[in-house]
Each structure stands twice: as C-alpha cells, then as structure tokens.
Write a protein that holds these residues in place. Structure first.
Motif, PDB file in Angstrom:
ATOM      1  N   GLU A 134       1.304  -8.865   6.775  1.00 19.15           N
ATOM      2  CA  GLU A 134       2.394  -8.124   6.664  1.00 19.15           C
ATOM      3  C   GLU A 134       1.858  -7.057   5.743  1.00 19.15           C
ATOM      4  O   GLU A 134       1.358  -7.346   4.487  1.00 19.15           O
ATOM      5  CB  GLU A 134       3.637  -8.556   5.974  1.00 19.15           C
ATOM      6  CG  GLU A 134       4.882  -7.767   5.734  1.00 19.15           C
ATOM      7  CD  GLU A 134       6.176  -8.281   5.419  1.00 19.15           C
ATOM      8  OE1 GLU A 134       6.995  -7.627   5.359  1.00 19.15           O
ATOM      9  OE2 GLU A 134       5.983  -9.391   4.570  1.00 19.15           O
ATOM     10  N   VAL A 135       2.014  -5.642   6.158  1.00 19.43           N
ATOM     11  CA  VAL A 135       1.780  -4.648   5.563  1.00 19.43           C
ATOM     12  C   VAL A 135       2.895  -3.841   4.862  1.00 19.43           C
ATOM     13  O   VAL A 135       3.926  -3.486   5.799  1.00 19.43           O
ATOM     14  CB  VAL A 135       0.829  -3.749   6.178  1.00 19.43           C
ATOM     15  CG1 VAL A 135       0.473  -2.403   5.211  1.00 19.43           C
ATOM     16  CG2 VAL A 135      -0.320  -4.011   6.521  1.00 19.43           C
ATOM     17  N   LYS A 136       3.274  -3.703   3.672  1.00 21.33           N
ATOM     18  CA  LYS A 136       4.418  -2.875   3.131  1.00 21.33           C
ATOM     19  C   LYS A 136       4.127  -1.440   2.726  1.00 21.33           C
ATOM     20  O   LYS A 136       3.066  -1.673   1.792  1.00 21.33           O
ATOM     21  CB  LYS A 136       5.183  -3.655   2.114  1.00 21.33           C
ATOM     22  CG  LYS A 136       5.743  -5.356   2.467  1.00 21.33           C
ATOM     23  CD  LYS A 136       6.291  -5.970   1.452  1.00 21.33           C
ATOM     24  CE  LYS A 136       6.797  -7.126   2.008  1.00 21.33           C
ATOM     25  NZ  LYS A 136       7.336  -7.785   1.054  1.00 21.33           N
ATOM     26  N   LEU A 137       4.605  -0.601   3.274  1.00 23.05           N
ATOM     27  CA  LEU A 137       4.083   0.863   2.794  1.00 23.05           C
ATOM     28  C   LEU A 137       5.133   1.119   1.901  1.00 23.05           C
ATOM     29  O   LEU A 137       6.347   1.366   2.195  1.00 23.05           O
ATOM     30  CB  LEU A 137       4.263   1.839   3.911  1.00 23.05           C
ATOM     31  CG  LEU A 137       3.687   2.940   3.896  1.00 23.05           C
ATOM     32  CD1 LEU A 137       2.400   3.165   3.244  1.00 23.05           C
ATOM     33  CD2 LEU A 137       3.765   3.953   5.128  1.00 23.05           C
ATOM     34  N   PRO A 165      -1.203   2.092   8.344  1.00 27.74           N
ATOM     35  CA  PRO A 165      -0.662   0.833   8.056  1.00 27.74           C
ATOM     36  C   PRO A 165      -1.043  -0.292   9.094  1.00 27.74           C
ATOM     37  O   PRO A 165      -1.380  -1.431   8.892  1.00 27.74           O
ATOM     38  CB  PRO A 165       0.859   1.033   7.981  1.00 27.74           C
ATOM     39  CG  PRO A 165       0.983   2.362   7.550  1.00 27.74           C
ATOM     40  CD  PRO A 165      -0.261   3.177   8.188  1.00 27.74           C
ATOM     41  N   GLY A 166      -1.059   0.295  10.417  1.00 26.62           N
ATOM     42  CA  GLY A 166      -1.324  -0.716  11.441  1.00 26.62           C
ATOM     43  C   GLY A 166      -2.849  -0.892  11.615  1.00 26.62           C
ATOM     44  O   GLY A 166      -3.211  -2.290  11.765  1.00 26.62           O
ATOM     45  N   MET A 185       0.773  -1.254  -0.130  1.00 27.90           N
ATOM     46  CA  MET A 185      -0.045  -0.021  -0.016  1.00 27.90           C
ATOM     47  C   MET A 185       0.904   1.029  -0.071  1.00 27.90           C
ATOM     48  O   MET A 185       1.911   1.184   0.106  1.00 27.90           O
ATOM     49  CB  MET A 185      -0.853   0.186   1.172  1.00 27.90           C
ATOM     50  CG  MET A 185      -0.181   0.269   2.590  1.00 27.90           C
ATOM     51  SD  MET A 185      -1.358   0.275   3.893  1.00 27.90           S
ATOM     52  CE  MET A 185      -2.227   2.072   3.556  1.00 27.90           C
ATOM     53  N   THR A 186       0.249   2.291  -0.398  1.00 31.67           N
ATOM     54  CA  THR A 186       0.913   3.627  -0.202  1.00 31.67           C
ATOM     55  C   THR A 186      -0.046   4.608   0.341  1.00 31.67           C
ATOM     56  O   THR A 186      -1.146   4.237   0.892  1.00 31.67           O
ATOM     57  CB  THR A 186       1.212   4.118  -1.710  1.00 31.67           C
ATOM     58  OG1 THR A 186       2.131   5.262  -1.414  1.00 31.67           O
ATOM     59  CG2 THR A 186       0.094   4.616  -2.245  1.00 31.67           C
ATOM     60  N   THR A 200      -6.675  -6.727   8.300  1.00 39.03           N
ATOM     61  CA  THR A 200      -6.347  -8.096   7.442  1.00 39.03           C
ATOM     62  C   THR A 200      -6.140  -9.296   8.396  1.00 39.03           C
ATOM     63  O   THR A 200      -6.599 -10.481   8.132  1.00 39.03           O
ATOM     64  CB  THR A 200      -5.045  -7.923   6.804  1.00 39.03           C
ATOM     65  OG1 THR A 200      -5.143  -6.714   6.056  1.00 39.03           O
ATOM     66  CG2 THR A 200      -4.425  -9.141   6.073  1.00 39.03           C
ATOM     67  N   LEU A 201      -5.764  -8.998   9.575  1.00 38.93           N
ATOM     68  CA  LEU A 201      -5.527 -10.180  10.418  1.00 38.93           C
ATOM     69  C   LEU A 201      -6.834 -10.826  10.842  1.00 38.93           C
ATOM     70  O   LEU A 201      -6.962 -11.832  11.352  1.00 38.93           O
ATOM     71  CB  LEU A 201      -4.622  -9.804  11.830  1.00 38.93           C
ATOM     72  CG  LEU A 201      -3.143  -9.905  11.426  1.00 38.93           C
ATOM     73  CD1 LEU A 201      -2.326  -9.197  12.482  1.00 38.93           C
ATOM     74  CD2 LEU A 201      -2.550 -11.325  11.147  1.00 38.93           C
TER      75      LEU A 201
END
Length: 158
Positions: A133-136, A116-117, A102-103, A123-124
């Motif tokens: 896992e979230v990748k910014l 992101p949290g 995501m951005t 998601t969890l």
C-alpha cells in the motif's frame, strides 16, 4: 562568392551483398526441434535459478524494498526518489504486508498520477512482499533538507 566544389558520382549496375553478421566464428547450424526445446529449458532453468530467495524477516524485506525504491528516479531531477527524500517511511509486517509513506516535490508534479503506482509495483515485485500500500501525503511538505548527502552531492549542493 561561388563554391567550385564538385561531387563526383559513379553509376553501377549492382553492388555485392554485404556478409551477414554472426555471433561467434562458426556459421549457425540447423538444430532439431528437440535441441531447440532443450536450449530453451536450459535458459528458463538459469533464469529461475537467478531469482532471489525471499528474505527471512520483515527487516530484510524492508531493506530489499528500499533497494528497489532506489532504482526509481525522479524524471526532472537525476536522483532516485529514496535519496531525494520522497520516501518518508517503509514498514513491513511479519506477514509481508508493506506500507510506503511518500510525498512528491510538489502537488503539481508531472508524475503525481504515475509515481505512486510505480512505487507500489516495485514494492510488490520484492520477494517476501504479500501486499503493498502506498500512501501519498503532503504533510510534512517536501523540501531540499529531506535529501540525503549523496543526493546533495549529486546535485552539487554540498
């Protein structure tokens, strides 16, 4: 110009107590502790029965994650983050490990620390997800062309 309106007051010694609000037409009856426990059990059983079953495969889990992400709204723009184009990719392994790429609209976004949290937490919470896992990312940068047609319509851009 003077205002000649007068407010009339009346002194009273007491006021009748208003009737209590009740659910239903009959007054609440005393219940025993056993009846109360049984009522709570019924509630819990109904709550647990309403839980969604875990999806069968990774594609169904991915669809459920996308649905969950569509319930997160950008605080400044009245559109969910998925249709706003902030979610670049959602992938799920057969073991239930999810990765969300995501951005944000800008690096200086006020929710840069919390969004992101929130995405990870939602998601969890999806049945079938073991880990998230979230990748910014900032490349490619977000721009309005990444919005869905629904988001553009909502914002009056169509």
């Amino acid at each position: 110009m003077t205002n000649d309106r007068k407010i009339e007051t009346q002194e009273v010694d007491a006021v009748d107590k208003p009737p209590r609000a009740r659910v239903g037409e009959t007054p609440m009856q005393e219940e025993t502790s056993g009846e109360k426990l049984e009522r709570k059990r019924d509630y819990l059983a109904g709550f647990l029965a309403a839980e969604k079953a875990a999806p069968d495969n990774a594609e169904e889990v991915k669809a459920a994650i996308v649905e969950a992400l569509q319930s997160i709204y950008d605080p400044e723009i009245p559109v969910d983050i998925y249709n706003l184009g902030l979610i670049y990719d959602v992938s799920v392994t057969e073991d239930g490990d999810a990765t969300v790429l995501m951005t944000l609209t800008t690096p200086h976004c006020p929710v840069a620390e919390t969004m992101p949290g929130e995405v990870e937490m939602r998601t969890l919470a999806v049945p079938g997800v073991r880990d998230a896992e979230v990748k910014l990312v900032w490349d490619p940068p977000w721009d309005p062309s990444k919005m869905s047609d629904e988001a553009r319509l909502e914002l009056g851009m169509l």
